[in-house]
Design an enzyme around this catalytic site. Sequence first.
Site, PDB file in Angstrom:
ATOM      1  N   ASP A  30       0.862  -1.189   0.000  1.00 29.63           N
ATOM      2  CA  ASP A  30       0.000   0.000   0.000  1.00 29.63           C
ATOM      3  C   ASP A  30       0.899   1.239   0.000  1.00 29.63           C
ATOM      4  O   ASP A  30       2.113   1.126   0.120  1.00 29.63           O
ATOM      5  CB  ASP A  30      -0.932   0.005   1.208  1.00 29.63           C
ATOM      6  CG  ASP A  30      -0.197  -0.342   2.490  1.00 29.63           C
ATOM      7  OD1 ASP A  30       0.991   0.044   2.616  1.00 29.63           O
ATOM      8  OD2 ASP A  30      -0.791  -0.992   3.352  1.00 29.63           O
ATOM      9  N   ASP A  32       1.772   5.132   1.443  1.00 26.97           N
ATOM     10  CA  ASP A  32       1.590   6.137   2.483  1.00 26.97           C
ATOM     11  C   ASP A  32       2.205   7.445   2.001  1.00 26.97           C
ATOM     12  O   ASP A  32       3.266   7.446   1.379  1.00 26.97           O
ATOM     13  CB  ASP A  32       2.287   5.704   3.778  1.00 26.97           C
ATOM     14  CG  ASP A  32       1.640   4.463   4.374  1.00 26.97           C
ATOM     15  OD1 ASP A  32       0.403   4.457   4.517  1.00 26.97           O
ATOM     16  OD2 ASP A  32       2.364   3.495   4.677  1.00 26.97           O
ATOM     17  N   ASP A 110      10.414   3.826  12.827  1.00 29.20           N
ATOM     18  CA  ASP A 110      11.067   2.715  13.524  1.00 29.20           C
ATOM     19  C   ASP A 110      12.425   2.337  12.928  1.00 29.20           C
ATOM     20  O   ASP A 110      13.474   2.532  13.531  1.00 29.20           O
ATOM     21  CB  ASP A 110      10.132   1.503  13.653  1.00 29.20           C
ATOM     22  CG  ASP A 110       9.445   1.113  12.354  1.00 29.20           C
ATOM     23  OD1 ASP A 110       9.719   1.721  11.291  1.00 29.20           O
ATOM     24  OD2 ASP A 110       8.632   0.164  12.374  1.00 29.20           O
TER      25      ASP A 110
END
Length: 415
Positions: A30, A32, A110
């Site tokens: 997907d 972002d 992260d």
Amino acid sequence: MLYRLKNAGYDAFLVGGCVRDMLLGREPKDFDVATNALPEEIEQLFRNCRLIGRRFRLAHIMFGKDIVEVATFRATTPQTGDDEARQLEDGLILRDNVYGTIEEDAWRRDFRVNALYYNISDFSVVDYTGGLEDLRNGVLSLIGDARVRLREDPVRMLRAVRFAVKLGFRIDDDCERAMVELAPDIQKVPAARLFDEVSKLFLSGFALQTFETLRHYGLFAQLFPATDSLLESGDRDHMHRLLVRGLENSDKRVAEDKPVTPAFLLAVLMWEPVLDQALRLEQERGMKPMDALYAAMGDILQQQAERIALPRRFSIQIREIWSMQSRLERRGKRALKLVQHPRFRAAYDFLLLRGEANPELAEMCDWWTAFQERNDNGRENMLKKVQRKRSRRRRRRGGQGQGGDEHGGDDGGAD
Ligand code: ATP
Ligand code: MG
């Protein structure tokens, strides 16, 4: 979408997993987008836009059948532990939405490979943290101090495993050491959040490798304590075979684009603990085998829910798969109806798995395979044969009538 934001005078970048995957020549799952436009400003620009989230407001924009997540650059909020966040949620909901610059947005992410931005205004990749180098070396490293970042959010340990397995990357030494040390911190993660993470881990198409990697870092024990302690107790070849086959089977289905449900895998993962608990209930409380089995299902599901919250529809499915095992083994009159049950297919697949791990069930598995291929007449004949065999056996045993294992079965309204 990027161009519309740009033409309206905002900065807009693709970010995270999609940039990482495209640079690796993989198809992103997907997309972002990160931007300096505020959620309200994004909403103004797109008709098919929905603002979601209370703590962190995000825009979801429908793009054909897909949803693209558009997030305003965020800075790290000091100590966004969950308690703190909840406190904020009670009163000042939006206080937690601390917007920042693109660079601040990069540093709060992260892994370094997850903090790359694709800039449409000059078609460049923006890299503040060293993500490109990691990508070249096939390494996953956390941004900043590994122990601090894992303490902040222990789910990152599970993400490390997921990405390492999916990308074939090595987890860097600092992160690895911190993971082994901080694995018990998984218990601090709300059980509901773990369900999503665990589903992603096991439905990734690399479930077997994920299982082995989680075991390696001591994370599996945190997620499935009962299953892990049985595996550790040794002399469980049976069980290990069942798990491996179940996970392989699921990976194969993903590879073939067939649907997979977390319920099936969870049923596989918790089956031995159920049998083990049932045996304990029989021996210690003198319960009848069937009663013990049903009670054990409840016990194990409840224990497991303390770690990983299972949405009700899944715990129902898991229970169905389990309880159908005894009905499948019984091959009673209700077999004709059993094949119509919405969970029959899953329960039958589960039986086949058990059969692969345990040769004693081979005949039973073949019987059910043949049964499904017959028409109604054929099925009735098969059932009559089983019943004749069973009554012959009973007579030989001295006509003791209903055996203890008949409870809760064919008379059960459940099917
Ligand atoms: P996937 O291929 O699974 O979608 P992804 O990297 O896109 O991988 P997402 O969960 O979609 O993962 O998150 C998008 C981005 O948000 C990540 O790339 C990362 O930059 C950031 N992110 C997600 N979860 C965390 C987290 N727990 N801590 C910090 N940053 C995170
Ligand atoms: Mg993503």
